[in-house]
Scaffold this motif. Structure first.
Motif, mmCIF file in Angstrom:
data_model
loop_
_atom_site.group_PDB
_atom_site.id
_atom_site.type_symbol
_atom_site.label_atom_id
_atom_site.label_comp_id
_atom_site.label_asym_id
_atom_site.label_seq_id
_atom_site.Cartn_x
_atom_site.Cartn_y
_atom_site.Cartn_z
ATOM 1 N N ARG A 1 50.217 72.356 50.988
ATOM 2 C CA ARG A 1 49.901 73.770 51.251
ATOM 3 C C ARG A 1 50.006 74.598 49.971
ATOM 4 N NH1 ARG A 1 53.548 72.522 56.040
ATOM 5 N NH2 ARG A 1 52.139 72.346 57.838
ATOM 6 N N LEU A 2 51.025 74.304 49.186
ATOM 7 C CA LEU A 2 51.195 75.017 47.915
ATOM 8 C C LEU A 2 50.063 74.694 46.946
ATOM 9 C CD1 LEU A 2 55.029 74.448 47.606
ATOM 10 C CD2 LEU A 2 53.958 76.702 47.655
ATOM 11 N N LEU A 3 49.677 73.428 46.862
ATOM 12 C CA LEU A 3 48.597 73.030 45.968
ATOM 13 C C LEU A 3 47.283 73.694 46.355
ATOM 14 C CD1 LEU A 3 49.432 69.236 45.630
ATOM 15 C CD2 LEU A 3 49.117 70.786 43.694
ATOM 16 N N LEU A 4 46.955 73.682 47.629
ATOM 17 C CA LEU A 4 45.705 74.282 48.088
ATOM 18 C C LEU A 4 45.691 75.787 47.844
ATOM 19 C CD1 LEU A 4 45.290 72.212 51.353
ATOM 20 C CD2 LEU A 4 43.599 72.316 49.518
ATOM 21 N N THR A 5 46.839 76.429 48.059
ATOM 22 C CA THR A 5 46.919 77.870 47.824
ATOM 23 C C THR A 5 46.811 78.186 46.340
ATOM 24 O OG1 THR A 5 48.338 78.127 49.780
ATOM 25 C CG2 THR A 5 48.283 79.957 48.216
ATOM 26 N N THR B 1 49.658 61.146 52.026
ATOM 27 C CA THR B 1 50.100 62.398 51.422
ATOM 28 C C THR B 1 49.876 62.464 49.917
ATOM 29 O OG1 THR B 1 51.811 62.552 53.119
ATOM 30 C CG2 THR B 1 52.055 63.961 51.183
ATOM 31 N N LEU B 2 50.376 61.485 49.179
ATOM 32 C CA LEU B 2 50.312 61.563 47.724
ATOM 33 C C LEU B 2 48.885 61.409 47.207
ATOM 34 C CD1 LEU B 2 53.544 59.668 46.620
ATOM 35 C CD2 LEU B 2 53.225 62.073 47.198
ATOM 36 N N VAL B 3 48.067 60.673 47.931
ATOM 37 C CA VAL B 3 46.654 60.558 47.564
ATOM 38 C C VAL B 3 45.971 61.921 47.679
ATOM 39 C CG1 VAL B 3 44.428 59.564 48.228
ATOM 40 C CG2 VAL B 3 46.477 58.123 48.201
ATOM 41 N N ILE B 4 46.220 62.611 48.781
ATOM 42 C CA ILE B 4 45.620 63.935 48.980
ATOM 43 C C ILE B 4 46.121 64.907 47.922
ATOM 44 C CG2 ILE B 4 45.313 65.856 50.576
ATOM 45 C CD1 ILE B 4 45.832 63.877 52.877
ATOM 46 N N GLU B 5 47.427 64.881 47.665
ATOM 47 C CA GLU B 5 47.991 65.776 46.647
ATOM 48 C C GLU B 5 47.305 65.580 45.301
ATOM 49 O OE1 GLU B 5 52.604 66.047 48.336
ATOM 50 O OE2 GLU B 5 52.205 65.293 46.329
ATOM 51 N N ARG B 6 47.155 64.335 44.890
ATOM 52 C CA ARG B 6 46.594 64.062 43.563
ATOM 53 C C ARG B 6 45.104 64.378 43.510
ATOM 54 N NH1 ARG B 6 50.465 58.853 43.219
ATOM 55 N NH2 ARG B 6 52.271 59.982 42.461
#
Length: 222
Positions: A20-24, A68-73
């Motif tokens: 959520r923080l990354l997308l924002t 999760t980590l794949v999406i984050e990266r």
């Protein structure tokens, strides 16, 4: 081509607060959906959440990601929040993996009983102590300016913020006193990081929504 994102997850912090923080912070066009569970389980690519659906402006799904980590990266790389220098990026991802490992030990503990529970409590204490030492050193190495690398917001800043926020909000039964090892208020370098992230103008929508709606529960388990 501009893209739109749908993040599927439960209405808790859990695995998803860094996302959520990354997308924002990226300024991406995104919304969040809470699937009816477990009814929608079979409709997810790998049978679990979070899931990120990436759509083009024509409305067609371009990509559906799980893990999760794949999406984050994916988001961090796309929007310049993952360092481009390969060595620095590796160090950044190493710090992120350590956060995830300690979080995962905590969650396994929450589902464990008997001897395994005692083993995990010991492991959590050892790993959390090591994590604090490693992350404090990394923050100090960067001049204790509230960032892990350079002087701008990056992937690991946001992941660490979500991690320490989770453990500050997790219920009192979650490993009891051992959670205090990760109380950022007692770690000056991490306190500086938390304050720096909270002061970021790119995250104003996130913190405004949290102020208006209240923080999500850390987890469904107590």
């Amino acid at each position: 081509m501009p893209q739109h994102y749908v993040l599927r997850y439960f209405n808790i912090q859990g695995l998803c607060e860094a996302l959520r923080l990354l997308l924002t912070a990226s300024g991406a066009d995104w919304i969040e959906e809470t699937p009816e569970w477990p009814k929608e389980k079979s409709n997810q690519p790998l049978g679990h959440l979070p899931v990120l659906v990436v759509s083009n402006t024509d409305g067609k799904d371009d990509l559906v990601l799980s893990e999760t980590l794949v999406i984050e990266r994916f988001i961090a790389r796309k929007y310049g929040l993952l360092l481009t220098d390969i060595l620095a990026a590796a160090r950044q991802e190493q710090l992120r993996e350590q956060l995830h490992d300690v979080w995962s030990t905590h969650m396994e503990y929450m589902h464990s009983t008997g001897d395994r529970s005692a083993e995990l409590a010991t492991k959590f204490e050892q790993d959390a102590t090591r994590l604090v030492s490693v992350h404090v050193a990394a923050l100090q190495c960067n001049g204790n300016n509230g960032h892990y690398f350079g002087n701008t917001l990056s992937y690991v800043d946001l992941a660490a913020y979500a991690f320490f926020k989770f453990f500050s909000d997790a219920g009192p039964k979650s490993l009891k006193a051992k959670i205090g090892l990760l109380d950022y208020k007692n770690i000056p370098e991490v306190s500086k990081l938390m304050a720096t992230v909270e002061a970021s103008s790119s995250l104003e929508p996130y913190f405004t929504a949290e102020k208006e709606n209240g923080a999500r529960l850390a987890t469904r388990f107590k």
